[in-house]
Design an enzyme around this catalytic site. Structure first.
Site, PDB file in Angstrom:
ATOM      1  N   TRP A   1       5.416  10.096  15.396  1.00  0.00           N
ATOM      2  CA  TRP A   1       6.294  10.690  14.372  1.00  0.00           C
ATOM      3  C   TRP A   1       6.673  12.129  14.718  1.00  0.00           C
ATOM      4  O   TRP A   1       7.327  12.801  13.949  1.00  0.00           O
ATOM      5  CB  TRP A   1       5.621  10.673  12.988  1.00  0.00           C
ATOM      6  CG  TRP A   1       4.230  11.191  12.967  1.00  0.00           C
ATOM      7  CD1 TRP A   1       3.830  12.479  12.833  1.00  0.00           C
ATOM      8  CD2 TRP A   1       3.050  10.406  13.101  1.00  0.00           C
ATOM      9  NE1 TRP A   1       2.476  12.567  12.876  1.00  0.00           N
ATOM     10  CE2 TRP A   1       1.961  11.307  13.020  1.00  0.00           C
ATOM     11  CE3 TRP A   1       2.791   9.048  13.265  1.00  0.00           C
ATOM     12  CZ2 TRP A   1       0.644  10.878  13.106  1.00  0.00           C
ATOM     13  CZ3 TRP A   1       1.474   8.632  13.346  1.00  0.00           C
ATOM     14  CH2 TRP A   1       0.423   9.523  13.269  1.00  0.00           C
ATOM     15  N   ARG A   2       6.242  12.583  15.874  1.00  0.00           N
ATOM     16  CA  ARG A   2       6.547  13.952  16.266  1.00  0.00           C
ATOM     17  C   ARG A   2       7.550  13.963  17.396  1.00  0.00           C
ATOM     18  O   ARG A   2       7.467  13.152  18.308  1.00  0.00           O
ATOM     19  CB  ARG A   2       5.277  14.576  16.803  1.00  0.00           C
ATOM     20  CG  ARG A   2       4.904  15.811  16.095  1.00  0.00           C
ATOM     21  CD  ARG A   2       3.609  16.299  16.657  1.00  0.00           C
ATOM     22  NE  ARG A   2       2.738  16.664  15.560  1.00  0.00           N
ATOM     23  CZ  ARG A   2       1.455  16.906  15.695  1.00  0.00           C
ATOM     24  NH1 ARG A   2       0.886  16.784  16.870  1.00  0.00           N
ATOM     25  NH2 ARG A   2       0.751  17.253  14.662  1.00  0.00           N
TER      26      ARG A   2
ATOM     27  N   GLU B   1       4.510  11.316   6.620  1.00  0.00           N
ATOM     28  CA  GLU B   1       3.728  12.241   5.798  1.00  0.00           C
ATOM     29  C   GLU B   1       3.021  11.523   4.661  1.00  0.00           C
ATOM     30  O   GLU B   1       1.897  11.861   4.307  1.00  0.00           O
ATOM     31  CB  GLU B   1       4.624  13.362   5.255  1.00  0.00           C
ATOM     32  CG  GLU B   1       5.083  14.334   6.325  1.00  0.00           C
ATOM     33  CD  GLU B   1       3.919  15.026   7.036  1.00  0.00           C
ATOM     34  OE1 GLU B   1       2.878  15.253   6.420  1.00  0.00           O
ATOM     35  OE2 GLU B   1       4.065  15.336   8.233  1.00  0.00           O
TER      36      GLU B   1
ATOM     37  N   GLN C   1      -4.474  11.779   3.075  1.00  0.00           N
ATOM     38  CA  GLN C   1      -5.847  11.270   2.913  1.00  0.00           C
ATOM     39  C   GLN C   1      -6.199  10.152   3.891  1.00  0.00           C
ATOM     40  O   GLN C   1      -7.038   9.305   3.593  1.00  0.00           O
ATOM     41  CB  GLN C   1      -6.068  10.795   1.475  1.00  0.00           C
ATOM     42  CG  GLN C   1      -6.059  11.951   0.498  1.00  0.00           C
ATOM     43  CD  GLN C   1      -5.911  11.504  -0.921  1.00  0.00           C
ATOM     44  OE1 GLN C   1      -4.882  10.948  -1.280  1.00  0.00           O
ATOM     45  NE2 GLN C   1      -6.909  11.717  -1.740  1.00  0.00           N
ATOM     46  N   THR C   2      -5.499  10.099   5.012  1.00  0.00           N
ATOM     47  CA  THR C   2      -5.740   9.012   5.972  1.00  0.00           C
ATOM     48  C   THR C   2      -5.792   9.597   7.380  1.00  0.00           C
ATOM     49  O   THR C   2      -5.004  10.474   7.728  1.00  0.00           O
ATOM     50  CB  THR C   2      -4.612   7.967   5.865  1.00  0.00           C
ATOM     51  OG1 THR C   2      -4.514   7.568   4.503  1.00  0.00           O
ATOM     52  CG2 THR C   2      -4.903   6.749   6.709  1.00  0.00           C
TER      53      THR C   2
ATOM     54  N   LEU D   1      -3.955   0.172   4.662  1.00  0.00           N
ATOM     55  CA  LEU D   1      -3.836   1.640   4.734  1.00  0.00           C
ATOM     56  C   LEU D   1      -4.478   2.313   3.521  1.00  0.00           C
ATOM     57  O   LEU D   1      -4.808   3.487   3.563  1.00  0.00           O
ATOM     58  CB  LEU D   1      -2.362   2.047   4.788  1.00  0.00           C
ATOM     59  CG  LEU D   1      -1.803   2.548   6.108  1.00  0.00           C
ATOM     60  CD1 LEU D   1      -0.327   2.883   5.954  1.00  0.00           C
ATOM     61  CD2 LEU D   1      -2.543   3.778   6.606  1.00  0.00           C
TER      62      LEU D   1
ATOM     63  N   TYR E   1       3.816  19.051  -1.405  1.00  0.00           N
ATOM     64  CA  TYR E   1       3.434  18.867  -0.002  1.00  0.00           C
ATOM     65  C   TYR E   1       4.478  18.027   0.745  1.00  0.00           C
ATOM     66  O   TYR E   1       4.995  18.438   1.797  1.00  0.00           O
ATOM     67  CB  TYR E   1       2.052  18.190   0.095  1.00  0.00           C
ATOM     68  CG  TYR E   1       1.763  17.750   1.499  1.00  0.00           C
ATOM     69  CD1 TYR E   1       1.248  18.648   2.418  1.00  0.00           C
ATOM     70  CD2 TYR E   1       2.069  16.459   1.926  1.00  0.00           C
ATOM     71  CE1 TYR E   1       1.032  18.274   3.729  1.00  0.00           C
ATOM     72  CE2 TYR E   1       1.856  16.070   3.237  1.00  0.00           C
ATOM     73  CZ  TYR E   1       1.336  16.983   4.130  1.00  0.00           C
ATOM     74  OH  TYR E   1       1.143  16.610   5.424  1.00  0.00           O
TER      75      TYR E   1
ATOM     76  N   ASP F   1      -2.160  21.185   3.167  1.00  0.00           N
ATOM     77  CA  ASP F   1      -2.957  19.965   3.037  1.00  0.00           C
ATOM     78  C   ASP F   1      -4.421  20.328   3.303  1.00  0.00           C
ATOM     79  O   ASP F   1      -4.765  21.522   3.398  1.00  0.00           O
ATOM     80  CB  ASP F   1      -2.453  18.867   3.995  1.00  0.00           C
ATOM     81  CG  ASP F   1      -2.757  19.186   5.457  1.00  0.00           C
ATOM     82  OD1 ASP F   1      -3.153  20.337   5.759  1.00  0.00           O
ATOM     83  OD2 ASP F   1      -2.608  18.278   6.294  1.00  0.00           O
TER      84      ASP F   1
ATOM     85  N   CYS G   1     -10.079  23.813  14.400  1.00  0.00           N
ATOM     86  CA  CYS G   1     -10.809  24.376  13.253  1.00  0.00           C
ATOM     87  C   CYS G   1     -11.313  23.209  12.404  1.00  0.00           C
ATOM     88  O   CYS G   1     -10.945  23.048  11.246  1.00  0.00           O
ATOM     89  CB  CYS G   1      -9.888  25.294  12.442  1.00  0.00           C
ATOM     90  SG  CYS G   1     -10.787  26.313  11.269  1.00  0.00           S
TER      91      CYS G   1
ATOM     92  N   CYS H   1      -9.882  28.726  20.021  1.00  0.00           N
ATOM     93  CA  CYS H   1      -8.933  28.912  18.919  1.00  0.00           C
ATOM     94  C   CYS H   1      -7.913  30.011  19.239  1.00  0.00           C
ATOM     95  O   CYS H   1      -8.300  31.131  19.603  1.00  0.00           O
ATOM     96  CB  CYS H   1      -9.698  29.266  17.653  1.00  0.00           C
ATOM     97  SG  CYS H   1      -8.614  29.567  16.265  1.00  0.00           S
TER      98      CYS H   1
ATOM     99  N   CYS I   1      -9.347  35.976  12.801  1.00  0.00           N
ATOM    100  CA  CYS I   1     -10.100  35.166  11.836  1.00  0.00           C
ATOM    101  C   CYS I   1     -11.231  35.961  11.181  1.00  0.00           C
ATOM    102  O   CYS I   1     -12.198  36.359  11.846  1.00  0.00           O
ATOM    103  CB  CYS I   1     -10.666  33.940  12.554  1.00  0.00           C
ATOM    104  SG  CYS I   1     -11.620  32.885  11.449  1.00  0.00           S
TER     105      CYS I   1
END
Ligand code: SF4
Length: 370
Positions: free
Chosen positions: A23-24, A44, A49-50, A87, A127, A145, A199, A209, A215
């Site tokens: 998807w990118r 998205e 939550q997956t 899913l 979101y 998120d 992270c 990082c 940070c």
């Protein structure tokens, strides 16, 4: 903290380290953005939550089946639920379907660029809207998120618990400030990618990082203490019965209407335990009555299995009763069919959106039924 160096470090790291995901686009060169707002929307919603690994198994088959908004809008709820089956969080699929239908009805199938129009679509919260706006349209819209929250909690040493309004307000304000500038979609994705790959929850890889010099948690040695998790509610226990009512080779399924399994096909179910609850479930599906049985002649129900099933906030103990309704006479079959009730063959299950609990219950009673 000055945000410009932070932005620059995130974008440069993202250009070199973004995972290749279907998807990118390839990391943006010259500020190019993903043009397919529908595909961004689907990805998205699936990613909420997956885990990415799970979504990878569903995203391309889903888009192959429903390649654009028109195709998804024209699909039946059963077809959408079947493609989503496994899913989880099925409300997402129902809302996506509803939202896309509205896009087709009101905007001719083009996801609106206008933020207010987008936010008014069913199931499109801040979101999802921000993800579509920034990734598909290149707009400076923030997204927050779980991954972004973890990164922010550490970067800015936020020590109010996740889930508190004060924490949410701060996170969104930071995301809004940070997204201002070039390549907002990549910036948002860089933040999510950093949270997903560097992270990470238990053991952040601070040496690798790109923003470790900014940070605060790292400077204070608190990177493993933050974020402060939200207080967890223990899952509520619930006793239920499910009825495997057979009519010849077929068995009865009922489309769920409540919040637990709404939209999915399930064995007739009711809260409670024992034969009495099984009869309540059967009566609610109208099965015996539709088949012409007198109340006194309602077929006997026998306990066949007990299964445990865990949902996000509930732990279900489900007694599965077996009821034999006899052979399958064609005329009775006709009466037994209601819009939300069906008698199906085991081989038809993959074409329907059937809840994981129902699959588990059927497998527990009849190993060869699936
Ligand atoms: Fe997270 Fe460590 Fe990077 Fe801070 S330095 S953002 S704690 S990975």
């Amino acid at each position: 903290m000055r945000l410009a160096p932070l932005r620059a470090a995130l974008l440069s790291w993202y250009d070199d380290h973004a995972r290749t995901l279907p998807w990118r686009q390839a990391p943006a060169a010259g500020g190019q953005v993903h043009a397919d707002a529908y595909a961004v929307w689907v990805s998205e919603v699936m990613l909420q939550q997956t885990r990415v690994e799970t979504v990878l198994r569903y995203y391309e088959p889903f888009l192959a089946r429903f390649p654009d908004a028109q195709a998804l809008a024209a699909a039946s709820e059963d077809a959408v639920m079947a493609a989503w089956s496994g899913l989880g969080y099925y409300r997402r699929a129902r809302y996506l379907h509803k939202g896309v239908r509205e896009v087709v009805a009101r905007y001719g199938g083009d996801v609106p660029k206008d933020v207010d129009a987008r936010r008014s679509l069913p199931g499109v919260g801040r979101y999802t809207s921000g993800a579509i706006g920034s990734i598909a349209f290149g707009l400076q819209e923030p997204i927050v998120d779980g991954n972004v929250m973890r990164v922010f909690a550490r970067l800015f040493a936020i020590d109010t618990p996740l889930g508190k309004p004060v924490t949410d307000t701060r996170m969104w304000a930071l995301a809004e400030a940070l997204v201002e500038g070039e390549r907002p979609g990549d910036l948002n994705q860089a933040l999510m990618e950093l949270g997903a790959t560097v992270c990470v929850k238990a053991a952040p890889c601070c040496e690798q990082c790109p923003v470790h010099m900014h940070c605060e948690a790292r400077q204070e040695g608190r990177e493993r203490e933050l974020p402060i998790p939200r207080a967890k509610r223990p899952p509520k226990r619930l006793a239920c019965v499910a009825v495997l009512a057979r009519l010849g080779e077929r068995f009865c399924l009922q489309r769920g209407a409540g919040s637990l399994f709404g939209g999915l096909w399930n064995l007739p179910m009711a809260e409670g335990e024992g034969v009495a609850a099984a009869r309540v479930a059967l009566d609610a599906a109208g099965v015996a009555a539709d088949l012409g049985a007198k109340p006194a002649a309602t077929p006997a129900a026998s306990l066949a299995a007990t299964v445990e099933h865990v949902l996000t906030h509930r732990r279900l103990t489900v007694q599965v009763y077996r009821v034999d309704l006899g052979p399958a006479p064609a005329d009775k079959m006709r009466h037994a069919l209601r819009e939300d009730v069906r008698f199906v063959l085991p081989a038809e299950l993959p074409e329907l959106g059937v809840s994981a609990l129902t699959k588990k219950a059927i497998a527990a009673v009849e190993q060869d039924a699936l």
